[in-house]
Design a protein around this motif. Structure first.
Motif, mmCIF file in Angstrom:
data_model
loop_
_atom_site.group_PDB
_atom_site.id
_atom_site.type_symbol
_atom_site.label_atom_id
_atom_site.label_comp_id
_atom_site.label_asym_id
_atom_site.label_seq_id
_atom_site.Cartn_x
_atom_site.Cartn_y
_atom_site.Cartn_z
ATOM 1 N N TYR A 1 0.820 -1.204 0.000
ATOM 2 C CA TYR A 1 0.000 0.000 0.000
ATOM 3 C C TYR A 1 0.860 1.263 0.000
ATOM 4 O O TYR A 1 0.611 2.195 -0.767
ATOM 5 C CB TYR A 1 -0.936 -0.004 1.217
ATOM 6 C CG TYR A 1 -1.784 1.230 1.297
ATOM 7 C CD1 TYR A 1 -2.998 1.294 0.631
ATOM 8 C CD2 TYR A 1 -1.360 2.351 2.005
ATOM 9 C CE1 TYR A 1 -3.776 2.442 0.676
ATOM 10 C CE2 TYR A 1 -2.127 3.490 2.056
ATOM 11 C CZ TYR A 1 -3.334 3.535 1.391
ATOM 12 O OH TYR A 1 -4.083 4.674 1.429
ATOM 13 N N HIS B 1 1.001 4.190 -2.803
ATOM 14 C CA HIS B 1 0.687 5.582 -2.487
ATOM 15 C C HIS B 1 1.793 6.508 -2.983
ATOM 16 O O HIS B 1 1.519 7.552 -3.585
ATOM 17 C CB HIS B 1 0.480 5.742 -0.984
ATOM 18 C CG HIS B 1 0.122 7.124 -0.579
ATOM 19 N ND1 HIS B 1 0.893 7.865 0.272
ATOM 20 C CD2 HIS B 1 -0.921 7.923 -0.933
ATOM 21 C CE1 HIS B 1 0.348 9.056 0.424
ATOM 22 N NE2 HIS B 1 -0.755 9.115 -0.286
ATOM 23 N N ILE C 1 -7.419 0.373 -4.629
ATOM 24 C CA ILE C 1 -7.101 -0.669 -3.664
ATOM 25 C C ILE C 1 -8.104 -1.797 -3.840
ATOM 26 O O ILE C 1 -9.313 -1.589 -3.729
ATOM 27 C CB ILE C 1 -7.149 -0.146 -2.209
ATOM 28 C CG1 ILE C 1 -6.062 0.894 -1.969
ATOM 29 C CG2 ILE C 1 -6.970 -1.292 -1.223
ATOM 30 C CD1 ILE C 1 -6.460 2.264 -2.295
ATOM 31 N N VAL D 1 -3.319 -1.652 -6.423
ATOM 32 C CA VAL D 1 -2.677 -2.396 -5.340
ATOM 33 C C VAL D 1 -3.647 -3.416 -4.748
ATOM 34 O O VAL D 1 -4.825 -3.126 -4.570
ATOM 35 C CB VAL D 1 -2.133 -1.440 -4.243
ATOM 36 C CG1 VAL D 1 -3.224 -0.629 -3.603
ATOM 37 C CG2 VAL D 1 -1.346 -2.188 -3.202
ATOM 38 N N VAL E 1 -4.535 -5.521 -1.500
ATOM 39 C CA VAL E 1 -4.315 -5.513 -0.058
ATOM 40 C C VAL E 1 -5.172 -6.615 0.558
ATOM 41 O O VAL E 1 -6.370 -6.698 0.282
ATOM 42 C CB VAL E 1 -4.706 -4.145 0.560
ATOM 43 C CG1 VAL E 1 -4.619 -4.179 2.072
ATOM 44 C CG2 VAL E 1 -3.841 -3.032 -0.003
ATOM 45 N N PHE F 1 -3.157 1.185 6.035
ATOM 46 C CA PHE F 1 -4.045 1.645 4.990
ATOM 47 C C PHE F 1 -5.200 2.368 5.666
ATOM 48 O O PHE F 1 -5.374 2.256 6.885
ATOM 49 C CB PHE F 1 -4.505 0.514 4.056
ATOM 50 C CG PHE F 1 -5.014 -0.735 4.718
ATOM 51 C CD1 PHE F 1 -6.336 -0.859 5.096
ATOM 52 C CD2 PHE F 1 -4.158 -1.805 4.935
ATOM 53 C CE1 PHE F 1 -6.800 -2.014 5.688
ATOM 54 C CE2 PHE F 1 -4.621 -2.969 5.524
ATOM 55 C CZ PHE F 1 -5.956 -3.071 5.902
ATOM 56 N N GLU G 1 -5.208 10.481 -0.343
ATOM 57 C CA GLU G 1 -5.919 9.376 0.304
ATOM 58 C C GLU G 1 -7.382 9.707 0.602
ATOM 59 O O GLU G 1 -7.962 9.209 1.559
ATOM 60 C CB GLU G 1 -5.204 8.911 1.576
ATOM 61 C CG GLU G 1 -3.848 8.308 1.315
ATOM 62 C CD GLU G 1 -3.198 7.743 2.548
ATOM 63 O OE1 GLU G 1 -3.132 6.512 2.643
ATOM 64 O OE2 GLU G 1 -2.759 8.545 3.401
#
Length: 127
Positions: free
Chosen positions: A24, A28, A40, A74, A76, A84, A104
């Motif tokens: 993560y 980012h 994500i 990504v 996760v 995250f 974010e």
């Protein structure tokens, strides 16, 4: 088994044209450097339906080209120890796709469960 599936998915993704990140924080950083959003894909280990959804996304050529152009992708796992956004800790349906900007902040409504390529494309085009 998971390592084999992950390796095969990585090969497929590389052939499709977009890179799949597994960290993560690294995703980012790439999003900040490239001025792209980041997607994500929140999943659970051993989730067969989640793996099918990921393969569906990777195999949709129109979606993969938009991801390559506009986003950092990504994967996760909910069991990961990495950091995250806290909102993701409360997710109860897997898989879930979150769309975040470089600060974010959510840039599109989260997509959950049976993810339709058209919905994903709409979120990518919003940028």
């Amino acid at each position: 088994m998971i390592k084999i599936v992950s390796f095969v998915m990585l090969i497929v993704v590389m052939l499709q044209g977009f890179t799949l990140e597994s960290d993560y924080n690294r995703a980012h950083q790439k999003a900040m450097q490239s001025d792209k959003i980041f997607i994500i894909f929140l999943t659970e280990k051993e989730c067969v339906a989640c793996n099918k959804e990921l393969m569906k996304i990777m195999n949709a050529k129109n979606v993969s080209s938009l991801i390559e152009k506009n986003a950092i992708f990504v994967v996760v796992y909910k069991e990961q120890k990495n950091t995250f956004p806290i909102e993701m800790l409360y997710t109860t349906q897997y898989p879930t796709l979150f769309f975040l900007d470089k600060n974010e902040l959510f840039s599109c409504k989260a997509l959950r469960g049976n993810i339709q390529p058209k919905e994903l494309m709409n979120c990518l085009k919003l940028r």
